[in-house]
Design an enzyme around this catalytic site. Structure first.
Site, PDB file in Angstrom:
ATOM      1  N   LYS A 111       0.832  -1.212   0.000  1.00 44.19           N
ATOM      2  CA  LYS A 111       0.000   0.000   0.000  1.00 44.19           C
ATOM      3  C   LYS A 111       0.863   1.257   0.000  1.00 44.19           C
ATOM      4  O   LYS A 111       0.500   2.264  -0.605  1.00 44.19           O
ATOM      5  CB  LYS A 111      -0.924   0.022   1.221  1.00 44.19           C
ATOM      6  CG  LYS A 111      -2.044  -0.995   1.146  1.00 44.19           C
ATOM      7  CD  LYS A 111      -3.064  -0.723   2.250  1.00 44.19           C
ATOM      8  CE  LYS A 111      -4.073  -1.848   2.368  1.00 44.19           C
ATOM      9  NZ  LYS A 111      -4.938  -1.699   3.534  1.00 44.19           N
ATOM     10  N   LYS A 198      -5.070 -11.192  -6.117  1.00 45.12           N
ATOM     11  CA  LYS A 198      -6.262 -11.499  -5.322  1.00 45.12           C
ATOM     12  C   LYS A 198      -7.384 -10.514  -5.642  1.00 45.12           C
ATOM     13  O   LYS A 198      -7.134  -9.372  -6.058  1.00 45.12           O
ATOM     14  CB  LYS A 198      -5.938 -11.521  -3.830  1.00 45.12           C
ATOM     15  CG  LYS A 198      -5.639 -10.184  -3.259  1.00 45.12           C
ATOM     16  CD  LYS A 198      -5.635 -10.184  -1.745  1.00 45.12           C
ATOM     17  CE  LYS A 198      -5.488  -8.714  -1.354  1.00 45.12           C
ATOM     18  NZ  LYS A 198      -5.225  -8.379  -0.029  1.00 45.12           N
ATOM     19  N   LYS A 201     -10.976  -4.951  -2.817  1.00 49.07           N
ATOM     20  CA  LYS A 201     -11.888  -3.804  -2.839  1.00 49.07           C
ATOM     21  C   LYS A 201     -11.245  -2.620  -3.527  1.00 49.07           C
ATOM     22  O   LYS A 201     -11.923  -1.776  -4.094  1.00 49.07           O
ATOM     23  CB  LYS A 201     -12.198  -3.362  -1.399  1.00 49.07           C
ATOM     24  CG  LYS A 201     -13.125  -4.249  -0.640  1.00 49.07           C
ATOM     25  CD  LYS A 201     -13.440  -3.602   0.724  1.00 49.07           C
ATOM     26  CE  LYS A 201     -13.552  -4.644   1.813  1.00 49.07           C
ATOM     27  NZ  LYS A 201     -12.654  -4.450   2.949  1.00 49.07           N
TER      28      LYS A 201
HETATM   29  P1  TYM Z   1     -10.273  -6.733   4.774  1.00 47.69           P
HETATM   30  O1  TYM Z   1     -11.340  -5.745   5.086  1.00 47.69           O
HETATM   31  O2  TYM Z   1      -9.305  -6.398   3.704  1.00 47.69           O
HETATM   32  O3  TYM Z   1     -10.899  -8.124   4.443  1.00 47.69           O
HETATM   33  C1  TYM Z   1     -11.862  -8.733   5.286  1.00 47.69           C
HETATM   34  C2  TYM Z   1     -11.682 -10.242   5.285  1.00 47.69           C
HETATM   35  O4  TYM Z   1     -11.783 -10.750   3.954  1.00 47.69           O
HETATM   36  C3  TYM Z   1     -10.644 -11.530   3.648  1.00 47.69           C
HETATM   37  N1  TYM Z   1     -10.317 -11.360   2.225  1.00 47.69           N
HETATM   38  C4  TYM Z   1     -10.224 -12.364   1.350  1.00 47.69           C
HETATM   39  N2  TYM Z   1     -10.342 -13.697   1.495  1.00 47.69           N
HETATM   40  C5  TYM Z   1     -10.205 -14.451   0.395  1.00 47.69           C
HETATM   41  N3  TYM Z   1      -9.937 -13.944  -0.833  1.00 47.69           N
HETATM   42  C6  TYM Z   1      -9.778 -12.618  -1.026  1.00 47.69           C
HETATM   43  N4  TYM Z   1      -9.523 -12.134  -2.241  1.00 47.69           N
HETATM   44  C7  TYM Z   1      -9.928 -11.764   0.098  1.00 47.69           C
HETATM   45  N5  TYM Z   1      -9.864 -10.420   0.276  1.00 47.69           N
HETATM   46  C8  TYM Z   1     -10.103 -10.191   1.572  1.00 47.69           C
HETATM   47  C9  TYM Z   1      -9.545 -10.979   4.528  1.00 47.69           C
HETATM   48  O5  TYM Z   1      -8.505 -11.915   4.717  1.00 47.69           O
HETATM   49  C10 TYM Z   1     -10.299 -10.671   5.796  1.00 47.69           C
HETATM   50  O6  TYM Z   1     -10.434 -11.826   6.581  1.00 47.69           O
HETATM   51  N6  TYM Z   1      -7.035  -5.832   8.472  1.00 47.69           N
HETATM   52  C11 TYM Z   1      -8.225  -6.571   8.120  1.00 47.69           C
HETATM   53  C12 TYM Z   1      -9.410  -6.211   8.993  1.00 47.69           C
HETATM   54  C13 TYM Z   1      -9.185  -6.347  10.443  1.00 47.69           C
HETATM   55  C14 TYM Z   1      -9.252  -7.560  11.211  1.00 47.69           C
HETATM   56  C15 TYM Z   1      -9.014  -7.173  12.539  1.00 47.69           C
HETATM   57  C16 TYM Z   1      -9.476  -8.887  10.860  1.00 47.69           C
HETATM   58  C17 TYM Z   1      -8.920  -5.338  11.328  1.00 47.69           C
HETATM   59  N7  TYM Z   1      -8.825  -5.842  12.583  1.00 47.69           N
HETATM   60  C18 TYM Z   1      -8.996  -8.140  13.593  1.00 47.69           C
HETATM   61  C19 TYM Z   1      -9.466  -9.827  11.905  1.00 47.69           C
HETATM   62  C20 TYM Z   1      -9.218  -9.450  13.229  1.00 47.69           C
HETATM   63  C21 TYM Z   1      -8.596  -6.242   6.695  1.00 47.69           C
HETATM   64  O7  TYM Z   1      -8.211  -5.218   6.162  1.00 47.69           O
HETATM   65  O8  TYM Z   1      -9.482  -7.088   6.108  1.00 47.69           O
END
Ligand code: TYM
Length: 335
Positions: A111, A198, A201
């Site tokens: 990023k 991958k 968003k």
């Molecule tokens: P985020 O918002 O990017 O994504 C949310 C969840 O979706 C999963 N994910 C995917 N899984 C499979 N294939 C993909 N292409 C894909 N894109 C996203 C992510 O692995 C995630 O589980 N930092 C985290 C959010 C967060 C969090 C936490 C998660 C903040 N605090 C505490 C768990 C525990 C994030 O940006 O996820």
């Protein structure tokens, strides 16, 4: 019961990757665990953001959690910024976390490259905030997709270092070291434009992903346009065919079939036969989610009541951990 915590950033419509990689495993295990699901709005401002979009997305994400099957009677749904302990514990953990650990974070590097000079301190500190999200609730398991594995490992490292520094003799120690819970298929759903990236968003082209809010016509158009190849037949696990592996895996997941069943059904197919099949399967699986989501968005009072209950339970848990940390570290608590 074991405890589970996880979260999603409200930075845009959730997509099939978020659903298949994370949210679906939250819903499946819901009865078995004590669940905490957070919408991480403080994380959403680590990159430049629009205030209206943040507010809308935050509530939409809550509605999507419920529409995907998270049941507020079985799970706490809450907003990160409501529980002040997240920001506070982040600061305390900042002071026991070596800066070198953060320099190694892959997502930060990716990023930061995109943002150049304007990268914020918050983006760098993002993994510590995430560690605070997790550690405040003492979860046993954190169900996430593959891209979050490194962040959860860091949270464990932060917990261990803290425990060694401040709560060595205490039983139980101040922080529990949680384990990552990951699906075998679906932990990494790939882009529809390029099977080696991958699904995300933040990708510019909306055709690279299926959003949970996409209607039937949009899903159809996206699958019609998505990248394929010119090999004979269809199959999993061919490194030269990342798109094929991805589309078959998505099909397998939304139809709840086994890999063997999908091979049996699809190995002789051409793309022209498979694409409509995949489209129908996606539409069948996603339409009820979208319908429920649209209903929920009309009932803001209900969403607010869910968040209030979630907040009350979450802040109670979080505050307990925070007080322990402050005592460990030598702060004087207000009387
Ligand atoms: P985020 O918002 O990017 O994504 C949310 C969840 O979706 C999963 N994910 C995917 N899984 C499979 N294939 C993909 N292409 C894909 N894109 C996203 C992510 O692995 C995630 O589980 N930092 C985290 C959010 C967060 C969090 C936490 C998660 C903040 N605090 C505490 C768990 C525990 C994030 O940006 O996820």
């Amino acid at each position: 019961k074991k405890r589970v915590l996880s979260g999603v950033q409200p930075t845009g419509a959730l997509h099939l990757g978020n659903y298949l990689g994370a949210i679906r495993q939250w819903t499946r295990n819901q009865d078995q665990y004590d669940n905490f699901f957070v919408v991480v709005d403080l994380h959403a401002i680590t990159v430049p953001h629009d205030r209206k979009v943040l507010a809308d997305c935050t509530l939409q994400t809550v509605a999507l959690y419920i529409a995907c099957g998270i049941d507020p009677a079985k799970s706490q749904i809450f907003i990160q910024s409501h529980v002040k302990a997240h920001a506070e514990l982040t600061w305390l953990l900042n002071c026991s976390t070596p800066v070198g650990w953060l320099h190694r974070m892959i997502q930060y590097k990716e990023k930061a490259i995109k943002q150049g000079e304007n990268v914020s301190v918050g983006l760098f500190d993002y993994p510590v905030l995430m560690a605070a999200d997790v550690l405040l609730y003492q979860p046993d398991l954190v169900p996430v997709g593959e891209d979050q594995r490194q962040h959860i490992e860091l949270a464990r490292d932060i917990a261990r270092r803290y425990n060694d520094m401040y709560s060595k003799k205490k039983r139980p120690r101040t922080f529990r070291e949680p384990k990552t819970l990951m699906q075998t298929t679906g932990a990494r759903v790939m882009s529809l434009e390029d099977g080696t990236n991958k699904m995300s968003k933040s990708a510019e082209n909306d055709h690279s992903r299926i959003n949970l809010t996409d209607d039937e016509a949009t899903i159809k158009r996206k699958i019609k346009k998505c990248k394929t190849d010119s090999f004979e037949g269809l199959g999993f696990d061919n490194p030269e065919r990342p798109e094929c592996n991805n589309l078959l895996s998505i099909y397998q997941l939304v139809t709840n079939k086994t890999k063997e069943e999908v091979i049996e059904e699809c190995q002789e197919m051409r793309w022209g036969t498979f694409k409509p099949l995949l489209t129908d399967a996606l539409v069948d699986h996603m339409s009820p989610i979208r319908a429920r989501y649209n209903e929920l968005l009309e009932d803001k009072a209900y969403l607010r009541s869910v968040l209030k209950a979630g907040y009350e339970r979450a802040s109670e848990e979080a505050e307990q951990t925070l007080q322990n940390v402050k005592k460990d570290m030598g702060f004087i608590l207000p009387s």
